[in-house]
Design a protein around this motif. Sequence first.
Motif, PDB file in Angstrom:
ATOM      1  N   VAL A  39       0.752  -1.340  -0.607  1.00 19.37           N
ATOM      2  CA  VAL A  39      -0.146  -0.183  -0.228  1.00 19.37           C
ATOM      3  C   VAL A  39       0.869   1.451   0.259  1.00 19.37           C
ATOM      4  O   VAL A  39       1.682   1.197   0.381  1.00 19.37           O
ATOM      5  CB  VAL A  39      -0.864   0.342   1.427  1.00 19.37           C
ATOM      6  N   SER A  40       0.388   2.440  -1.068  1.00 24.56           N
ATOM      7  CA  SER A  40       1.099   3.604  -0.448  1.00 24.56           C
ATOM      8  C   SER A  40       0.353   4.780  -1.258  1.00 24.56           C
ATOM      9  O   SER A  40      -0.806   4.843  -0.860  1.00 24.56           O
ATOM     10  CB  SER A  40       1.581   3.676  -1.884  1.00 24.56           C
ATOM     11  N   THR A  41       0.669   5.968  -0.494  1.00 26.29           N
ATOM     12  CA  THR A  41       0.395   7.675  -0.473  1.00 26.29           C
ATOM     13  C   THR A  41       0.594   8.049  -2.238  1.00 26.29           C
ATOM     14  O   THR A  41      -0.118   9.114  -1.506  1.00 26.29           O
ATOM     15  CB  THR A  41       0.796   8.332   0.396  1.00 26.29           C
ATOM     16  N   ARG A  42       1.251   6.833  -2.795  1.00 31.46           N
ATOM     17  CA  ARG A  42       1.436   7.956  -3.522  1.00 31.46           C
ATOM     18  C   ARG A  42       0.795   8.263  -4.431  1.00 31.46           C
ATOM     19  O   ARG A  42       0.805   8.754  -5.517  1.00 31.46           O
ATOM     20  CB  ARG A  42       2.265   6.182  -5.005  1.00 31.46           C
ATOM     21  N   CYS A  43      -1.043   7.654  -4.598  1.00 31.33           N
ATOM     22  CA  CYS A  43      -2.041   8.454  -4.808  1.00 31.33           C
ATOM     23  C   CYS A  43      -2.403   9.781  -4.520  1.00 31.33           C
ATOM     24  O   CYS A  43      -3.066  10.677  -5.341  1.00 31.33           O
ATOM     25  CB  CYS A  43      -3.139   7.036  -5.046  1.00 31.33           C
ATOM     26  N   GLU A  44      -1.597  10.105  -3.584  1.00 30.12           N
ATOM     27  CA  GLU A  44      -1.647  11.509  -3.113  1.00 30.12           C
ATOM     28  C   GLU A  44      -3.221  12.121  -3.446  1.00 30.12           C
ATOM     29  O   GLU A  44      -4.360  12.539  -4.021  1.00 30.12           O
ATOM     30  CB  GLU A  44      -1.888  12.444  -4.036  1.00 30.12           C
ATOM     31  N   HIS A  45      -4.208  10.916  -2.894  1.00 26.89           N
ATOM     32  CA  HIS A  45      -5.674  10.662  -2.273  1.00 26.89           C
ATOM     33  C   HIS A  45      -6.005  11.359  -1.022  1.00 26.89           C
ATOM     34  O   HIS A  45      -5.179  10.959  -0.381  1.00 26.89           O
ATOM     35  CB  HIS A  45      -6.153   9.985  -2.711  1.00 26.89           C
TER      36      HIS A  45
ATOM     37  N   GLY B 108     -11.911  17.098   4.558  1.00 26.42           N
ATOM     38  CA  GLY B 108     -11.608  18.721   3.748  1.00 26.42           C
ATOM     39  C   GLY B 108     -10.974  19.594   3.133  1.00 26.42           C
ATOM     40  O   GLY B 108      -9.900  19.222   2.772  1.00 26.42           O
ATOM     41  N   PRO B 109      -9.876  19.695   4.232  1.00 24.93           N
ATOM     42  CA  PRO B 109      -8.390  19.792   4.369  1.00 24.93           C
ATOM     43  C   PRO B 109      -7.191  19.336   3.176  1.00 24.93           C
ATOM     44  O   PRO B 109      -6.403  19.981   3.824  1.00 24.93           O
ATOM     45  CB  PRO B 109      -8.058  20.754   6.029  1.00 24.93           C
ATOM     46  N   ASP B 110      -8.135  18.243   3.876  1.00 22.06           N
ATOM     47  CA  ASP B 110      -6.439  17.226   2.670  1.00 22.06           C
ATOM     48  C   ASP B 110      -5.566  17.475   3.887  1.00 22.06           C
ATOM     49  O   ASP B 110      -4.317  17.497   2.948  1.00 22.06           O
ATOM     50  CB  ASP B 110      -5.833  17.974   1.825  1.00 22.06           C
ATOM     51  N   LEU B 111      -5.606  17.281   4.725  1.00 21.79           N
ATOM     52  CA  LEU B 111      -4.303  16.761   5.979  1.00 21.79           C
ATOM     53  C   LEU B 111      -3.540  15.588   5.621  1.00 21.79           C
ATOM     54  O   LEU B 111      -2.719  15.910   5.785  1.00 21.79           O
ATOM     55  CB  LEU B 111      -5.048  17.315   7.847  1.00 21.79           C
ATOM     56  N   PHE B 112      -4.313  14.344   5.501  1.00 20.64           N
ATOM     57  CA  PHE B 112      -4.032  13.348   5.266  1.00 20.64           C
ATOM     58  C   PHE B 112      -4.387  12.433   3.722  1.00 20.64           C
ATOM     59  O   PHE B 112      -5.000  13.178   3.379  1.00 20.64           O
ATOM     60  CB  PHE B 112      -4.136  12.263   6.107  1.00 20.64           C
ATOM     61  N   THR B 113      -3.371  11.943   3.626  1.00 21.13           N
ATOM     62  CA  THR B 113      -3.587  10.768   2.013  1.00 21.13           C
ATOM     63  C   THR B 113      -3.851   9.450   2.392  1.00 21.13           C
ATOM     64  O   THR B 113      -3.772   9.311   3.892  1.00 21.13           O
ATOM     65  CB  THR B 113      -2.432  11.400   1.548  1.00 21.13           C
ATOM     66  N   VAL B 114      -4.489   7.964   1.748  1.00 18.51           N
ATOM     67  CA  VAL B 114      -4.931   7.499   2.088  1.00 18.51           C
ATOM     68  C   VAL B 114      -3.991   6.363   1.366  1.00 18.51           C
ATOM     69  O   VAL B 114      -3.031   7.256   0.859  1.00 18.51           O
ATOM     70  CB  VAL B 114      -6.305   6.690   1.318  1.00 18.51           C
ATOM     71  N   THR B 115      -4.005   5.563   1.946  1.00 22.25           N
ATOM     72  CA  THR B 115      -3.586   4.138   1.324  1.00 22.25           C
ATOM     73  C   THR B 115      -3.848   3.560   0.287  1.00 22.25           C
ATOM     74  O   THR B 115      -5.210   2.873   0.693  1.00 22.25           O
ATOM     75  CB  THR B 115      -2.810   3.451   2.345  1.00 22.25           C
ATOM     76  N   VAL B 116      -3.921   3.069  -0.735  1.00 24.08           N
ATOM     77  CA  VAL B 116      -4.136   2.462  -1.510  1.00 24.08           C
ATOM     78  C   VAL B 116      -3.370   1.173  -2.220  1.00 24.08           C
ATOM     79  O   VAL B 116      -2.195   1.530  -2.092  1.00 24.08           O
ATOM     80  CB  VAL B 116      -4.935   2.997  -3.162  1.00 24.08           C
ATOM     81  N   ILE B 117      -3.955   0.397  -2.932  1.00 24.86           N
ATOM     82  CA  ILE B 117      -2.473  -1.022  -2.970  1.00 24.86           C
ATOM     83  C   ILE B 117      -2.448  -0.886  -4.338  1.00 24.86           C
ATOM     84  O   ILE B 117      -3.179  -0.162  -5.373  1.00 24.86           O
ATOM     85  CB  ILE B 117      -3.956  -1.869  -4.011  1.00 24.86           C
ATOM     86  N   TYR B 118      -0.544  -0.907  -3.469  1.00 21.64           N
ATOM     87  CA  TYR B 118      -0.286  -1.121  -5.141  1.00 21.64           C
ATOM     88  C   TYR B 118       0.502  -2.203  -5.934  1.00 21.64           C
ATOM     89  O   TYR B 118       0.752  -3.123  -4.580  1.00 21.64           O
ATOM     90  CB  TYR B 118       0.791   0.064  -5.433  1.00 21.64           C
ATOM     91  N   ARG B 119       1.303  -2.381  -6.526  1.00 23.87           N
ATOM     92  CA  ARG B 119       1.720  -3.594  -6.895  1.00 23.87           C
ATOM     93  C   ARG B 119       3.508  -3.982  -7.758  1.00 23.87           C
ATOM     94  O   ARG B 119       3.421  -2.486  -8.560  1.00 23.87           O
ATOM     95  CB  ARG B 119       1.573  -5.278  -7.263  1.00 23.87           C
ATOM     96  N   MET B 120       3.963  -4.154  -7.408  1.00 22.87           N
ATOM     97  CA  MET B 120       5.661  -4.067  -8.428  1.00 22.87           C
ATOM     98  C   MET B 120       6.202  -5.423  -8.362  1.00 22.87           C
ATOM     99  O   MET B 120       5.871  -6.382  -8.210  1.00 22.87           O
ATOM    100  CB  MET B 120       6.538  -2.922  -7.469  1.00 22.87           C
ATOM    101  N   ASP B 121       6.893  -4.750  -9.483  1.00 22.81           N
ATOM    102  CA  ASP B 121       8.052  -6.459 -10.152  1.00 22.81           C
ATOM    103  C   ASP B 121       8.742  -6.860  -9.270  1.00 22.81           C
ATOM    104  O   ASP B 121       9.222  -6.563  -7.398  1.00 22.81           O
ATOM    105  CB  ASP B 121       9.036  -5.965 -10.972  1.00 22.81           C
ATOM    106  N   ALA B 122       9.399  -8.025  -8.871  1.00 22.62           N
ATOM    107  CA  ALA B 122      10.571  -8.140  -7.852  1.00 22.62           C
ATOM    108  C   ALA B 122      11.579  -7.705  -7.596  1.00 22.62           C
ATOM    109  O   ALA B 122      12.185  -7.479  -6.602  1.00 22.62           O
ATOM    110  CB  ALA B 122      10.850  -9.243  -7.526  1.00 22.62           C
TER     111      ALA B 122
ATOM    112  N   SER C 156      -8.984   4.588   3.517  1.00 20.82           N
ATOM    113  CA  SER C 156      -7.328   4.220   3.126  1.00 20.82           C
ATOM    114  C   SER C 156      -7.986   2.095   3.141  1.00 20.82           C
ATOM    115  O   SER C 156      -8.759   1.865   3.497  1.00 20.82           O
ATOM    116  CB  SER C 156      -7.555   4.250   4.840  1.00 20.82           C
ATOM    117  N   GLU C 157      -6.892   1.797   2.698  1.00 18.81           N
ATOM    118  CA  GLU C 157      -6.719   0.241   2.514  1.00 18.81           C
ATOM    119  C   GLU C 157      -5.779  -0.073   2.920  1.00 18.81           C
ATOM    120  O   GLU C 157      -4.268   0.418   3.084  1.00 18.81           O
ATOM    121  CB  GLU C 157      -6.417  -0.278   0.678  1.00 18.81           C
ATOM    122  N   SER C 158      -5.693  -0.856   3.930  1.00 20.50           N
ATOM    123  CA  SER C 158      -3.999  -1.609   4.155  1.00 20.50           C
ATOM    124  C   SER C 158      -4.118  -3.312   4.481  1.00 20.50           C
ATOM    125  O   SER C 158      -4.743  -4.228   4.387  1.00 20.50           O
ATOM    126  CB  SER C 158      -3.904  -1.123   5.457  1.00 20.50           C
TER     127      SER C 158
END
Length: 202
Positions: free
Chosen positions: A117-123, A129-143, A157-159
């Motif tokens: 999971v990562s905050t790279r999404c910038e959601h 409302g003020p976007d103080l925090f960003t969520v984590t969503v699911i990602y994948r990468m190669d080995a 948020s997903e985790s």
Amino acid sequence: QFYGGNLCVLSLKDGSVRDLVPSMRHGIFGRFDLSFDARKVVFDWKADPDSGFRIYEVGTDGSGLRQLTFPPADEPRRIEKYRHRSLVSWAGKPVTYKHFTDDLHPCYLPDGGIAFVSTRCEHGILCDGPDLFTVTVIYRMDADGGHIEKLSNSALSESTPSLTNDGCLLYTRWEYVDKGARVAKVVWTMNPDGGRPQELYG
């Protein structure tokens, strides 16, 4: 946050404990996952308050330590975009959430890749409302850490992704619509390529 600790290996023969990566004992270790052949461990780690969580891999014998994720090339722009806002910690002391990109909760996949999971999404978090925090969503990468791909597109948020016996990703997702805070984390599944996301229990 309290820094210091390690991933450790416990010997079932004599009860001895061995630090797996002693060079990293000054940071914070998050979740980890053991490879299918039990020869490697993937984990998330944060060095200090002025850096984000990154994903690393090391052999179960302590060899071959390598970093798999790195800050995005535009990390300074991302941080500036959110204009560091002062917050108050649980202890009542002022803190600053600096919006570093965080990569967390790695999990080995059957095809050799790694989910995380990562905050790279910038959601922004849906009720923030003020976007103080960003969520984590699911990602994948190669080995080797290449070809990072976002698998989900949530505003909540997903985790903690893990693998089911049939090769699907099992994870928790923050669902607070018409639910109290105590039941906000529900269990979801998706295919390892991001397809067919669904609540496990319906």
